[in-house]
Design a protein around this motif. Structure first.
Motif, PDB file in Angstrom:
ATOM      1  N   ALA A 172       0.820  -1.213   0.000  1.00  0.00           N
ATOM      2  CA  ALA A 172       0.000   0.000   0.000  1.00  0.00           C
ATOM      3  C   ALA A 172       0.857   1.269   0.000  1.00  0.00           C
ATOM      4  N   GLU A 173       2.091   1.164   0.487  1.00  0.00           N
ATOM      5  CA  GLU A 173       2.990   2.317   0.498  1.00  0.00           C
ATOM      6  C   GLU A 173       3.676   2.520  -0.848  1.00  0.00           C
ATOM      7  N   ILE A 174       4.033   1.410  -1.498  1.00  0.00           N
ATOM      8  CA  ILE A 174       4.798   1.552  -2.744  1.00  0.00           C
ATOM      9  C   ILE A 174       3.919   1.649  -3.985  1.00  0.00           C
ATOM     10  N   ALA A 175       2.691   1.160  -3.911  1.00  0.00           N
ATOM     11  CA  ALA A 175       1.809   1.211  -5.082  1.00  0.00           C
ATOM     12  C   ALA A 175       1.622   2.632  -5.617  1.00  0.00           C
ATOM     13  N   PRO A 176       1.375   3.633  -4.768  1.00  0.00           N
ATOM     14  CA  PRO A 176       1.225   4.996  -5.301  1.00  0.00           C
ATOM     15  C   PRO A 176       2.518   5.527  -5.936  1.00  0.00           C
ATOM     16  N   ILE A 177       3.653   5.118  -5.392  1.00  0.00           N
ATOM     17  CA  ILE A 177       4.935   5.552  -5.964  1.00  0.00           C
ATOM     18  C   ILE A 177       5.084   4.967  -7.362  1.00  0.00           C
ATOM     19  N   ILE A 178       4.822   3.668  -7.488  1.00  0.00           N
ATOM     20  CA  ILE A 178       4.931   3.012  -8.791  1.00  0.00           C
ATOM     21  C   ILE A 178       3.910   3.598  -9.760  1.00  0.00           C
ATOM     22  N   ARG A 179       2.706   3.807  -9.302  1.00  0.00           N
ATOM     23  CA  ARG A 179       1.657   4.388 -10.162  1.00  0.00           C
ATOM     24  C   ARG A 179       2.101   5.744 -10.693  1.00  0.00           C
ATOM     25  N   ALA A 180       2.720   6.552  -9.851  1.00  0.00           N
ATOM     26  CA  ALA A 180       3.199   7.879 -10.274  1.00  0.00           C
ATOM     27  C   ALA A 180       4.344   7.773 -11.270  1.00  0.00           C
ATOM     28  N   MET A 181       5.065   6.653 -11.268  1.00  0.00           N
ATOM     29  CA  MET A 181       6.187   6.454 -12.193  1.00  0.00           C
ATOM     30  C   MET A 181       5.732   5.940 -13.560  1.00  0.00           C
ATOM     31  N   MET A 182       4.500   5.485 -13.648  1.00  0.00           N
ATOM     32  CA  MET A 182       3.980   4.923 -14.892  1.00  0.00           C
ATOM     33  C   MET A 182       3.722   6.048 -15.911  1.00  0.00           C
ATOM     34  N   PRO A 183       3.976   5.777 -17.175  1.00  0.00           N
ATOM     35  CA  PRO A 183       3.725   6.802 -18.185  1.00  0.00           C
ATOM     36  C   PRO A 183       2.224   7.055 -18.356  1.00  0.00           C
ATOM     37  N   GLY A 184       1.942   8.262 -18.794  1.00  0.00           N
ATOM     38  CA  GLY A 184       0.572   8.639 -19.138  1.00  0.00           C
ATOM     39  C   GLY A 184      -0.363   8.494 -18.062  1.00  0.00           C
TER      40      GLY A 184
END
Length: 96
Positions: free
Chosen positions: A84-96
Motif C-alpha cells: 500500500a505504500e509503494i503502489a502509489p509511488i509506482i503508479r506515479a512512475m507509470m507513463p501517461g
C-alpha cells in the motif's frame, strides 16, 4: 499487485535479459542486494544508461551511502515496506 502487471526476475542478470527481450517494461523495482553478478545498484545504472525511459525504484533496509550518485533519478524505499505504500509511488512512475 494493485492492478500492475508484474514480471519477477530471480536475479539482476535475469532482469537484464528481460529488459533486452521486452519493450513493455515501465518501472524496474529492485532490491540493492540481488543474487548473481549484478546488484541492484548495477541494475539501476544499467537501466538508466540503456533504458532511460524506464523508471527505477530501489529498496533496501537502509539508505545506502551515496545512493543518489548511483542512479540520480531513481526513487528509494526503505524496507520493510507495505504494498500500500509503494503502489502509489509506482503508479506515479507509470507513463501517461
Amino acid at each position: 499487485m494493485e492492478g500492475f502487471e508484474v514480471t519477477e526476475a530471480p536475479s539482476a542478470d535475469y532482469a537484464v535479459a528481460l529488459l533486452q527481450s521486452r519493450d513493455d517494461i515501465d518501472v524496474v523495482f529492485t532490491d540493492v542486494a540481488m543474487p548473481g553478478t549484478l546488484n541492484g545498484f548495477d541494475l539501476a545504472r544499467l537501466v538508466r544508461t540503456a533504458y532511460p525511459h524506464i523508471n527505477i525504484l530501489v529498496c533496501s533496509g537502509a539508505l545506502p551511502p551515496g545512493f543518489s550518485g548511483e542512479a540520480p533519478e531513481a526513487r528509494f524505499v526503505r524496507k520493510p515496506y507495505r504494498v500500500a505504500e509503494i503502489a502509489p509511488i509506482i503508479r506515479a512512475m507509470m507513463p501517461g
